[in-house]
Every structure is written in structure tokens, then in C-alpha cells.
Design a protein around this motif. Structure first.
Motif, PDB file in Angstrom:
ATOM      1  N   GLY A 201       1.011   3.716  -2.988  1.00  0.00           N
ATOM      2  CA  GLY A 201       0.623   5.123  -2.684  1.00  0.00           C
ATOM      3  C   GLY A 201       1.591   6.239  -3.200  1.00  0.00           C
ATOM      4  O   GLY A 201       1.466   7.199  -3.824  1.00  0.00           O
TER       5      GLY A 201
ATOM      6  N   CYS B 103      -5.521   3.970   4.217  1.00  0.00           N
ATOM      7  CA  CYS B 103      -5.116   2.319   4.272  1.00  0.00           C
ATOM      8  C   CYS B 103      -4.355   1.723   5.453  1.00  0.00           C
ATOM      9  O   CYS B 103      -4.447   1.023   6.122  1.00  0.00           O
ATOM     10  CB  CYS B 103      -4.925   1.638   2.913  1.00  0.00           C
TER      11      CYS B 103
ATOM     12  N   PHE C 187      -4.567   5.885  -0.395  1.00  0.00           N
ATOM     13  CA  PHE C 187      -3.516   5.516   0.203  1.00  0.00           C
ATOM     14  C   PHE C 187      -3.178   5.808   1.606  1.00  0.00           C
ATOM     15  O   PHE C 187      -2.052   5.632   2.224  1.00  0.00           O
ATOM     16  CB  PHE C 187      -2.313   5.571  -0.803  1.00  0.00           C
TER      17      PHE C 187
ATOM     18  N   GLN D 284       4.899   6.843   5.122  1.00  0.00           N
ATOM     19  CA  GLN D 284       5.322   5.961   4.160  1.00  0.00           C
ATOM     20  C   GLN D 284       6.678   5.663   3.726  1.00  0.00           C
ATOM     21  O   GLN D 284       7.187   4.238   3.243  1.00  0.00           O
ATOM     22  CB  GLN D 284       4.827   6.394   2.586  1.00  0.00           C
TER      23      GLN D 284
ATOM     24  N   TRP E 238      -8.721  -2.638   1.804  1.00  0.00           N
ATOM     25  CA  TRP E 238      -8.637  -1.872   0.636  1.00  0.00           C
ATOM     26  C   TRP E 238      -9.902  -1.441   0.003  1.00  0.00           C
ATOM     27  O   TRP E 238     -10.007  -0.365  -0.326  1.00  0.00           O
ATOM     28  CB  TRP E 238      -8.091  -2.562  -0.331  1.00  0.00           C
TER      29      TRP E 238
ATOM     30  N   THR F 230       0.832  -1.403   0.148  1.00  0.00           N
ATOM     31  CA  THR F 230      -0.103   0.047  -0.090  1.00  0.00           C
ATOM     32  C   THR F 230       0.816   1.338  -0.066  1.00  0.00           C
ATOM     33  O   THR F 230       0.617   2.301  -0.869  1.00  0.00           O
ATOM     34  CB  THR F 230      -1.029  -0.026   1.320  1.00  0.00           C
ATOM     35  N   ASP F 231       1.769   1.228   1.038  1.00  0.00           N
ATOM     36  CA  ASP F 231       2.693   2.452   0.870  1.00  0.00           C
ATOM     37  C   ASP F 231       3.566   2.623  -0.395  1.00  0.00           C
ATOM     38  O   ASP F 231       3.618   3.734  -0.777  1.00  0.00           O
ATOM     39  CB  ASP F 231       3.878   2.325   2.236  1.00  0.00           C
TER      40      ASP F 231
ATOM     41  N   SER G 191     -11.583   1.507   2.238  1.00  0.00           N
ATOM     42  CA  SER G 191     -10.798   2.788   1.954  1.00  0.00           C
ATOM     43  C   SER G 191     -11.184   3.343   0.324  1.00  0.00           C
ATOM     44  O   SER G 191     -11.140   4.451   0.371  1.00  0.00           O
ATOM     45  CB  SER G 191      -9.214   2.697   2.217  1.00  0.00           C
TER      46      SER G 191
END
Length: 346
Positions: A90, A131, A128, A313, A170, A86-87, A173
Motif C-alpha cells: 500500500g 484490507c 490497501f 501502516q 484481498w 498489504t501495508d 477488498s
């Protein structure tokens, strides 16, 4: 600078309340484009460092997951992998729009008159952003039940179920990020004109969406704090229980150290922005319908808080890289592997 001292940028169309333009003064942003907080090198450096860090962590995670036999540790790595992916995505998605803007300096109103790109970027920022907070709370909840109810089969999560939970996070979000596209609030271009985000103006839709986003984030952080605190206390009791000396505790300690690290980073990076959003929209409520633009000071503060969020992140993957058992054993030798019959896990 007062609320009414700004003029709509890029003509009348950009100043209309139903577009993604007009929340800040683009002429002022061009004049200040070279100042420290709006420098393109911030976005470029943060993006590259974050992408490399998450890619490295993902490689380490995949390598570790192949060597595991513990179901609890395996499910935890699935959640951790979901967080890193995810990071990484994003940073990749947002940087692919923001960095080119800084070097090309395209005019948003001409390139994106229908606000489709702005809506996509705003959706990405919300999706992002929310999440990792929700995944952090999910991981904390999973460890809470795993540590406090170790012999309950219902607390044992398979890899497949863990990925299903990540998918649900996910999906939730995604629905949250689509709300402005569906009519609740709107995404607007933000200072210095390189990114889009939720609108901190006091009309009903924007206020509701801003409060929903901020309160959900704060709730996730607080839930993580409660779950992790109880888990750490329970783990400490087990760790110092003389009758449990033979229990294998290495994995439990490793996971909790990583989880607490993720929680601390999320709290430091996210709470200032979330509190700022709530404070800004609530302070403007008495002037609802009269405010059409954000003051420059608010725009700059929002940008500074977003810079802080970016560090979340960047630092998340290093929590796993640095706080692995192999690294911890060099710092704390008593965490060396040892045989045992009993475990906190079924």
C-alpha cells in the motif's frame, strides 16, 4: 468558505461531474502547497519510514516462521505476514504516485485526462485501506475461536487455509475498490492535488459508496474489539486458574498482546476518518444536487485524517517487532519458556 464559493479548476472539462477533477480548487491548493499539512516532506518521510518498517518486520516474520512447530502460532503468523505485505505494498504503490507529484508538480488534467491514473490511485487507497481492517477482524476471529474452543479440530487452521483466507480478504477488498470504476460513486482528485480518493459529495452513488466504505471499516474495528475483549477475558481466566498452572501460555499471551496492539492502532488511526466520512456525506444530503465542490476546510480535514491513517501502516509492523516474546520476556520475566503437557491448542 461556503459551498458555492469555489470555481471549477482547469477549465470546463475539469469541472464536469463525470470526471475525476473539480472537487477542489487547484489554484487554492497551489497557493497553500507549502503549508504544513500539504508539505511534500510529510508524504516522503511517511513513505520511507513505513516502507523500511514493514520490510524489517517482514524479514523478522519470515525468520520466525521457519522455527515454529505450533499450528496455531503458524497460522497467526500467516495472517500477520499478510497484514505486513498489504501495508508495505500500500505504501509502495501510493507513494510511487504521490511523492513524484510533489516534486514534479505535473498537471493531472494533462497527464491523466481519462482519469485512469486517478482511478488506480483511488482504488489503491480503498483496497490497501480496507484490507488491514478486515485482516485485523479476521485475526481476532481466528484467535477468538482458537482460545474459546481450543479442542475443536475445526478451529485449527493450516498455513494453506490461512493464506486462502488472506486471499479472500484481498479479493473482497478488490471488489470493493472496483465499485466506483463499475459505476457506484467515483474517485476524484483531492487536496492538495497529489492523491485521489472517494468523493464526499451528496449524489446518490457517492453517498452509498462512502457509507459502504466507512460502515464496513467501523464494523471491522468493532468486531475486532468484541472478539479481542472476549479472548483476553478467557485468557486471563486460564492464566490465573491454579489447575492450569502447567499450561503453556507464552504463545497465547504474545499473540493477544500483538493483536490488541494492532486493534488499538487501527482504532486510533482509522475511526476519525471513517466517522468524518459518514458525518460529511450525511450533513450534505439536504443539499443534494446543489453542491459541486468541497469547502477548503473539509478538504484540509480530509487530508489530516488521511495522514493519521498513514500512521497505521507505519506502526503495524512495530507491534510485531516490539511485542515479540523475546522482547516481552525482558519486560515481563514470568513469560519465560516452561515445559508443559497441556495447551490451549489442539
Amino acid at each position: 468558505m461556503g459551498w458555492g464559493e469555489m470555481e471549477p479548476p482547469n477549465g470546463s472539462a475539469a469541472g464536469r461531474s463525470d470526471t475525476c477533477f473539480g472537487v477542489f480548487n487547484t489554484s487554492d491548493s497551489r497557493d497553500n502547497a507549502q503549508n504544513s499539512i500539504a508539505s511534500p516532506w510529510f508524504s516522503t518521510a511517511f513513505g520511507l519510514i513505513g516502507l523500511c518498517s514493514n520490510l524489517f518486520a517482514l524479514c523478522v516474520l519470515l525468520s520466525s516462521s521457519r522455527k515454529l512447530s505450533s499450528r496455531a502460532r503458524s497460522s497467526f503468523l500467516v495472517f500477520l505476514c499478510g497484514l505486513v505485505v498489504t501495508d508495505f505494498m500500500g505504501l509502495l504503490v501510493t507513494a510511487s504516485v504521490i511523492i513524484p507529484y510533489h516534486f514534479i508538480k505535473f498537471t493531472w488534467a494533462k497527464v491523466d485526462p481519462g482519469c485512469h491514473l486517478c482511478n488506480f490511485l483511488g482504488f489503491s487507497m480503498v483496497f490497501f485501506g480496507q484490507c488491514p481492517l478486515l485482516l485485523g477482524a479476521t485475526m481476532a476471529g481466528e484467535r477468538f475461536f482458537g482460545i474459546n474452543h481450543p479442542f475443536s479440530r475445526s478451529t485449527s487452521i493450516s498455513k494453506r487455509r490461512a493464506w486462502s483466507i488472506v486471499g479472500l480478504v484481498w479479493g473482497f477488498s478488490c471488489l470493493l475498490g472496483l465499485l466506483p470504476v463499475l459505476g457506484l460513486g467515483r474517485y476524484t482528485l483531492q487536496y492538495p492535488g497529489s492523491w485521489c480518493f472517494l468523493t464526499l459529495l451528496p449524489d446518490t452513488g457517492n453517498v452509498v459508496f462512502c457509507l459502504l466504505f466507512a460502515l464496513l471499516g467501523i464494523f471491522s474495528v468493532l468486531l475486532s474489539f468484541i472478539f479481542n475483549t472476549v479472548s483476553v477475558v478467557t485468557l486471563c481466566r486460564v492464566y490465573h486458574d491454579r489447575e492450569s498452572v502447567q499450561r503453556r501460555r507464552d504463545s497465547e499471551v504474545e499473540m493477544m498482546v500483538q493483536l490488541v496492539g494492532i486493534m488499538i492502532i487501527a482504532t486510533i488511526c482509522w475511526m476519525p476518518l471513517l466517522i468524518f466520512i459518514i458525518q460529511t456525506v450525511l450533513q450534505q444530503l439536504p443539499a443534494s444536487g446543489q453542491i459541486q465542490m468541497l469547502p477548503m476546510e473539509t478538504q484540509k480535514m480530509l487530508l489530516i485524517y488521511i495522514r493519521m491513517v498513514t500512521w497505521n501502516q507505519i506502526l503495524d509492523p512495530w507491534v510485531y517487532i516490539l511485542f515479540r516474546r523475546a522482547v516481552l520476556q525482558h519486560v515481563y520475566p514470568s513469560l519465560r519458556p516452561r515445559p508443559s503437557i497441556l495447551s490451549l491448542y489442539p
